[in-house]
Design a protein around this motif. Sequence first.
Motif, PDB file in Angstrom:
ATOM      1  N   MET A  62       7.052  52.871  23.278  1.00  0.00           N
ATOM      2  CA  MET A  62       8.357  53.504  23.232  1.00  0.00           C
ATOM      3  C   MET A  62       9.406  52.513  23.724  1.00  0.00           C
ATOM      4  N   ASN A  63      10.590  52.616  23.147  1.00  0.00           N
ATOM      5  CA  ASN A  63      11.757  51.857  23.583  1.00  0.00           C
ATOM      6  C   ASN A  63      12.733  52.843  24.213  1.00  0.00           C
ATOM      7  N   ILE A  64      13.492  52.365  25.177  1.00  0.00           N
ATOM      8  CA  ILE A  64      14.551  53.175  25.764  1.00  0.00           C
ATOM      9  C   ILE A  64      15.860  52.435  25.601  1.00  0.00           C
ATOM     10  N   LYS A  65      16.870  53.188  25.158  1.00  0.00           N
ATOM     11  CA  LYS A  65      18.207  52.616  25.008  1.00  0.00           C
ATOM     12  C   LYS A  65      19.175  53.481  25.804  1.00  0.00           C
ATOM     13  N   LEU A  66      20.069  52.833  26.544  1.00  0.00           N
ATOM     14  CA  LEU A  66      21.168  53.517  27.196  1.00  0.00           C
ATOM     15  C   LEU A  66      22.430  53.145  26.434  1.00  0.00           C
ATOM     16  N   LEU A  67      23.040  54.135  25.819  1.00  0.00           N
ATOM     17  CA  LEU A  67      24.214  53.944  24.979  1.00  0.00           C
ATOM     18  C   LEU A  67      25.437  54.399  25.769  1.00  0.00           C
ATOM     19  N   VAL A  68      26.420  53.497  25.924  1.00  0.00           N
ATOM     20  CA  VAL A  68      27.593  53.792  26.754  1.00  0.00           C
ATOM     21  C   VAL A  68      28.872  53.398  26.033  1.00  0.00           C
ATOM     22  N   ILE A  69      29.968  54.019  26.465  1.00  0.00           N
ATOM     23  CA  ILE A  69      31.289  53.708  25.909  1.00  0.00           C
ATOM     24  C   ILE A  69      32.001  52.756  26.867  1.00  0.00           C
ATOM     25  N   GLY A  70      32.415  51.611  26.380  1.00  0.00           N
ATOM     26  CA  GLY A  70      33.206  50.666  27.168  1.00  0.00           C
ATOM     27  C   GLY A  70      32.368  49.792  28.083  1.00  0.00           C
ATOM     28  N   LYS A  71      32.869  48.583  28.299  1.00  0.00           N
ATOM     29  CA  LYS A  71      32.115  47.639  29.136  1.00  0.00           C
ATOM     30  C   LYS A  71      32.348  47.941  30.618  1.00  0.00           C
ATOM     31  N   THR A  72      31.446  47.430  31.434  1.00  0.00           N
ATOM     32  CA  THR A  72      31.567  47.568  32.883  1.00  0.00           C
ATOM     33  C   THR A  72      32.464  46.451  33.385  1.00  0.00           C
ATOM     34  N   ASP A  73      33.589  46.816  33.993  1.00  0.00           N
ATOM     35  CA  ASP A  73      34.520  45.788  34.437  1.00  0.00           C
ATOM     36  C   ASP A  73      34.361  45.428  35.914  1.00  0.00           C
ATOM     37  N   ASN A  74      33.439  46.080  36.609  1.00  0.00           N
ATOM     38  CA  ASN A  74      33.187  45.785  38.006  1.00  0.00           C
ATOM     39  C   ASN A  74      31.991  44.836  38.099  1.00  0.00           C
ATOM     40  N   LYS A  75      32.233  43.617  38.559  1.00  0.00           N
ATOM     41  CA  LYS A  75      31.175  42.593  38.588  1.00  0.00           C
ATOM     42  C   LYS A  75      30.016  42.975  39.501  1.00  0.00           C
ATOM     43  N   GLU A  76      30.313  43.617  40.627  1.00  0.00           N
ATOM     44  CA  GLU A  76      29.238  44.010  41.551  1.00  0.00           C
ATOM     45  C   GLU A  76      28.323  45.037  40.894  1.00  0.00           C
ATOM     46  N   LEU A  77      28.914  46.030  40.225  1.00  0.00           N
ATOM     47  CA  LEU A  77      28.104  47.020  39.518  1.00  0.00           C
ATOM     48  C   LEU A  77      27.299  46.360  38.404  1.00  0.00           C
ATOM     49  N   GLN A  78      27.929  45.457  37.681  1.00  0.00           N
ATOM     50  CA  GLN A  78      27.229  44.768  36.595  1.00  0.00           C
ATOM     51  C   GLN A  78      26.046  43.966  37.123  1.00  0.00           C
ATOM     52  N   ASN A  79      26.223  43.286  38.254  1.00  0.00           N
ATOM     53  CA  ASN A  79      25.123  42.527  38.853  1.00  0.00           C
ATOM     54  C   ASN A  79      23.964  43.435  39.242  1.00  0.00           C
ATOM     55  N   SER A 123       4.410  61.707  23.563  1.00  0.00           N
ATOM     56  CA  SER A 123       4.750  62.470  22.362  1.00  0.00           C
ATOM     57  C   SER A 123       4.922  61.587  21.121  1.00  0.00           C
ATOM     58  N   GLY A 124       4.936  60.280  21.309  1.00  0.00           N
ATOM     59  CA  GLY A 124       5.055  59.380  20.163  1.00  0.00           C
ATOM     60  C   GLY A 124       6.477  59.037  19.775  1.00  0.00           C
ATOM     61  N   ILE A 125       7.429  59.366  20.625  1.00  0.00           N
ATOM     62  CA  ILE A 125       8.820  58.991  20.354  1.00  0.00           C
ATOM     63  C   ILE A 125       8.910  57.471  20.308  1.00  0.00           C
ATOM     64  N   LYS A 126       9.539  56.961  19.248  1.00  0.00           N
ATOM     65  CA  LYS A 126       9.681  55.509  19.125  1.00  0.00           C
ATOM     66  C   LYS A 126      10.819  54.997  20.004  1.00  0.00           C
ATOM     67  N   THR A 127      11.994  55.628  19.893  1.00  0.00           N
ATOM     68  CA  THR A 127      13.149  55.206  20.686  1.00  0.00           C
ATOM     69  C   THR A 127      13.792  56.418  21.347  1.00  0.00           C
ATOM     70  N   LEU A 128      13.838  56.362  22.670  1.00  0.00           N
ATOM     71  CA  LEU A 128      14.479  57.388  23.482  1.00  0.00           C
ATOM     72  C   LEU A 128      15.855  56.861  23.842  1.00  0.00           C
ATOM     73  N   VAL A 129      16.897  57.586  23.431  1.00  0.00           N
ATOM     74  CA  VAL A 129      18.272  57.133  23.637  1.00  0.00           C
ATOM     75  C   VAL A 129      18.973  58.072  24.613  1.00  0.00           C
ATOM     76  N   TYR A 130      19.328  57.532  25.769  1.00  0.00           N
ATOM     77  CA  TYR A 130      20.160  58.257  26.720  1.00  0.00           C
ATOM     78  C   TYR A 130      21.597  57.809  26.470  1.00  0.00           C
ATOM     79  N   THR A 131      22.517  58.770  26.476  1.00  0.00           N
ATOM     80  CA  THR A 131      23.909  58.446  26.153  1.00  0.00           C
ATOM     81  C   THR A 131      24.856  58.979  27.213  1.00  0.00           C
ATOM     82  N   ILE A 132      25.756  58.103  27.634  1.00  0.00           N
ATOM     83  CA  ILE A 132      26.836  58.477  28.545  1.00  0.00           C
ATOM     84  C   ILE A 132      28.107  58.493  27.701  1.00  0.00           C
ATOM     85  N   GLY A 133      28.762  59.631  27.649  1.00  0.00           N
ATOM     86  CA  GLY A 133      29.962  59.773  26.825  1.00  0.00           C
ATOM     87  C   GLY A 133      31.186  59.169  27.481  1.00  0.00           C
TER      88      GLY A 133
END
Length: 157
Positions: A1-18, A95-105
């Motif tokens: 299985m693959n997991i993808k987190l799909l988000v809107i907009g880049k993270t502009d806080n360097k500490e959070l990104q690190n 369950s055999g899910i190939k890609t599980l995508v969590y999304t933050i709107g």
Amino acid sequence: MNIKLLVIGKTDNKELQNLMDNYIKRLSFYIKFDLEIIPDIKNVKNLSESQQKQKEGELILSKIGPSDFLVLLDENGKQFSSLDFADELQKKMNSGIKTLVYTIGGPYGFSEEVYKNAKGKISLSRMTFSHQMIRLFMIEQLYRGFTILKNEPYHHQ
């Protein structure tokens, strides 16, 4: 299985990104993980809340494959303990899910079309957090879930 987190907009806080990069690196030892960023909508001040949700929804749905299992991070979603979330991850893998995508709107949530296409909703807390912090929390919980499944000494109960 693959997991993808799909988000809107880049993270502009360097500490959070690190911190996110650190947990993404750790998570990669357990599963193929991808953080996919949808660029912010331009000229949002000229759009109503509904129009912004609609545009973001179209972009989100364009990133979802026909066999992807879409789960929304939503304030009205199901809440889990970390142990229960690990069990949920195991069930999804079994369950055999190939890609599980969590999304933050975006700031106003999801369009009705996104809700219609979702196969689940989860909430990390009843509290409200910034969309950028939720990314870190979600990635950390995925990492924690896999350490629980592997009986590794990261999570303490």
